[in-house]
Structure formats: structure tokens, C-alpha cells
Design an enzyme around this catalytic site. Structure first.
Site, PDB file in Angstrom:
ATOM      1  CG  HIS A  16       6.926 -28.703  10.779  1.00 52.29           C
ATOM      2  ND1 HIS A  16       6.474 -28.064  11.914  1.00 52.29           N
ATOM      3  CD2 HIS A  16       8.244 -28.950  10.984  1.00 52.29           C
ATOM      4  CE1 HIS A  16       7.476 -27.924  12.762  1.00 52.29           C
ATOM      5  NE2 HIS A  16       8.557 -28.465  12.230  1.00 52.29           N
ATOM      6  CG  ASP A  47      -0.390   0.260   2.517  1.00 48.36           C
ATOM      7  OD1 ASP A  47       0.857   0.383   2.618  1.00 48.36           O
ATOM      8  OD2 ASP A  47      -1.147   0.354   3.508  1.00 48.36           O
ATOM      9  CB  CYS A  86       0.706  -2.388   4.652  1.00 46.84           C
ATOM     10  SG  CYS A  86       0.377  -3.355   6.133  1.00 46.84           S
ATOM     11  N   GLY A  87       2.201  -0.463   6.273  1.00 45.17           N
ATOM     12  CA  GLY A  87       2.862   0.251   7.359  1.00 45.17           C
ATOM     13  C   GLY A  87       3.352  -0.686   8.447  1.00 45.17           C
ATOM     14  CB  THR A  88       1.649  -2.605  10.980  1.00 44.21           C
ATOM     15  OG1 THR A  88       0.472  -2.991  10.252  1.00 44.21           O
ATOM     16  CG2 THR A  88       1.398  -1.289  11.696  1.00 44.21           C
ATOM     17  N   GLY A  89       2.511  -4.156   8.237  1.00 48.03           N
ATOM     18  CA  GLY A  89       2.501  -5.507   7.679  1.00 48.03           C
ATOM     19  C   GLY A  89       1.287  -6.296   8.159  1.00 48.03           C
ATOM     20  CB  ILE A  90      -0.932  -5.876  11.072  1.00 51.09           C
ATOM     21  CG1 ILE A  90       0.232  -6.012  12.047  1.00 51.09           C
ATOM     22  CG2 ILE A  90      -2.161  -6.590  11.642  1.00 51.09           C
ATOM     23  CD1 ILE A  90       0.042  -5.259  13.377  1.00 51.09           C
ATOM     24  N   GLY A  91      -2.247  -5.349   8.380  1.00 54.83           N
ATOM     25  CA  GLY A  91      -3.472  -5.316   7.565  1.00 54.83           C
ATOM     26  C   GLY A  91      -3.333  -6.113   6.287  1.00 54.83           C
ATOM     27  CG  HIS A 146       8.628 -24.754  12.074  1.00 54.83           C
ATOM     28  ND1 HIS A 146       8.553 -24.634  13.448  1.00 54.83           N
ATOM     29  CD2 HIS A 146       9.888 -25.182  11.808  1.00 54.83           C
ATOM     30  CE1 HIS A 146       9.713 -24.976  13.982  1.00 54.83           C
ATOM     31  NE2 HIS A 146      10.544 -25.304  13.011  1.00 54.83           N
ATOM     32  CG  ASN A 147       4.477 -21.578   9.897  1.00 54.01           C
ATOM     33  OD1 ASN A 147       5.180 -20.616  10.226  1.00 54.01           O
ATOM     34  ND2 ASN A 147       3.915 -22.381  10.790  1.00 54.01           N
TER      35      ASN A 147
HETATM   36  C1  RB5 Z   1      -1.860   2.925   6.486  1.00 55.39           C
HETATM   37  O1  RB5 Z   1      -1.837   4.136   7.166  1.00 55.39           O
HETATM   38  C2  RB5 Z   1      -1.721   1.765   7.463  1.00 55.39           C
HETATM   39  O2  RB5 Z   1      -2.867   1.660   8.231  1.00 55.39           O
HETATM   40  C3  RB5 Z   1      -1.442   0.479   6.716  1.00 55.39           C
HETATM   41  O3  RB5 Z   1      -0.314   0.632   5.931  1.00 55.39           O
HETATM   42  C4  RB5 Z   1      -1.184  -0.754   7.565  1.00 55.39           C
HETATM   43  O4  RB5 Z   1      -0.240  -0.496   8.548  1.00 55.39           O
HETATM   44  C5  RB5 Z   1      -2.366  -1.444   8.087  1.00 55.39           C
HETATM   45  O5  RB5 Z   1      -2.282  -2.500   8.730  1.00 55.39           O
END
Ligand code: RB5
Length: 147
Positions: A133, A7, A64-69, A97-98
Site C-alpha cells: 500500500h 459549501d 458538499c451536496g454529493t461530496g464529488i466536487g 489502504h490509501n
Molecule cells: C451545489 O448545488 C452542488 O453542486 C455541490 O454541493 C456539489 O454537490 C458538487 O459536486
């Protein structure tokens, strides 16, 4: 062949990683986004995840910013095992493993030097093939089937 996507928050790190992949001789395709303009990470998570699930791309990299979303989005696609890694130990373990097929990175979390090392570790580590695994991965596939 690697599918790569991001993103807006991951755009700059993606440029760094693409240069790194080129230097290391890895082939890749860029699924966007293509600028700093604000976009929605589920779009790019889905694009790369579907590309990998199709079998045309061996692995994916999502940023992405955190990689989480973006990893949450990718993991909604059947057959995808996207792993968010902020260190090389995790990158190695998730391959061993995964048998993770997508690496997710947080551009606001890791620096570019560490991100490159994580990418190298992820791409150069093979699945261990150990039965325990494989059994667990098969169980993940069953969860996919129940969705
Ligand atoms: C964008 O601002 C941020 O929310 C997105 O890159 C990401 O970190 C979401 O998980």
C-alpha cells in the site's frame, strides 16, 4: 487537529459533524462556509486541502451536496488524498489502504447518522503500513510531481 469545510449544500451536515466531533473530544477548525448562502465548492476544498497539506492539520473533512466536487477540488492539492465515502467499509479501507488524509461526504446522499459513523470509522482507523500500500501511495505522490 482536524480541518473541516463545506459549501452551502454541506452546511447543515457540517454543523452536525462539528457537534459530533466536539462530543467525541476531537479538536477541529472550521474553514467555512458559514451559512446556507450559495458559494463555490472549489474554494473550500482548496482551503481545507492546503491546511492538511501544510502539515498543521492531521486530517480534513469536506462536505458538499454529493461530496464529488469538493473532493475533486481537494485532490488537486499536492499531498492530499481525499476519499469520498458513502459507507463505513470504504471509510475503513481508504484509511487502511490509501492513508487518505481527507474524508469527503455528500450531504444530499448520506443521512446524518451514517455520516457520523463514517467520520468515526475514518478518524479511528490507522493506515495499515503494509509495503504494497505504501508503494502505491508513493506512486500517487509521483503523479503529483508530474502535474
Ligand atoms: C451545489 O448545488 C452542488 O453542486 C455541490 O454541493 C456539489 O454537490 C458538487 O459536486
Amino acid at each position: 487537529m482536524i480541518a473541516i469545510g463545506c459549501d452551502h449544500a454541506g452546511f447543515e451536515l457540517k454543523q452536525v459533524i462539528m457537534t459530533h466531533l466536539k462530543d467525541k473530544g476531537f479538536e477541529f477548525e472550521d474553514f467555512g462556509c458559514y451559512s446556507h448562502e450559495s458559494v463555490h465548492y472549489p474554494i473550500y476544498g482548496k482551503k481545507v486541502a492546503e491546511a492538511v497539506a501544510s502539515g498543521k492539520y492531521e486530517k480534513g473533512i469536506l462536505i458538499c451536496g454529493t461530496g464529488i466536487g469538493i473532493s475533486i477540488a481537494a485532490n488537486k492539492v499536492k499531498g492530499v488524498r481525499a476519499a469520498l465515502c458513502g459507507d463505513c467499509y470504504s471509510a475503513e479501507a481508504t484509511r487502511l489502504h490509501n492513508d487518505a488524509n481527507i474524508l469527503a461526504l455528500g450531504a444530499r446522499v448520506v443521512g446524518s447518522g451514517l455520516a457520523e459513523m463514517i467520520v468515526d470509522t475514518f478518524l479511528n482507523t490507522r493506515f495499515s503500513g503494509e509495503q504494497k500500500h505504501q508503494t502505491r501511495i508513493d506512486m500517487l505522490d509521483e503523479l503529483d510531481d508530474n502535474m
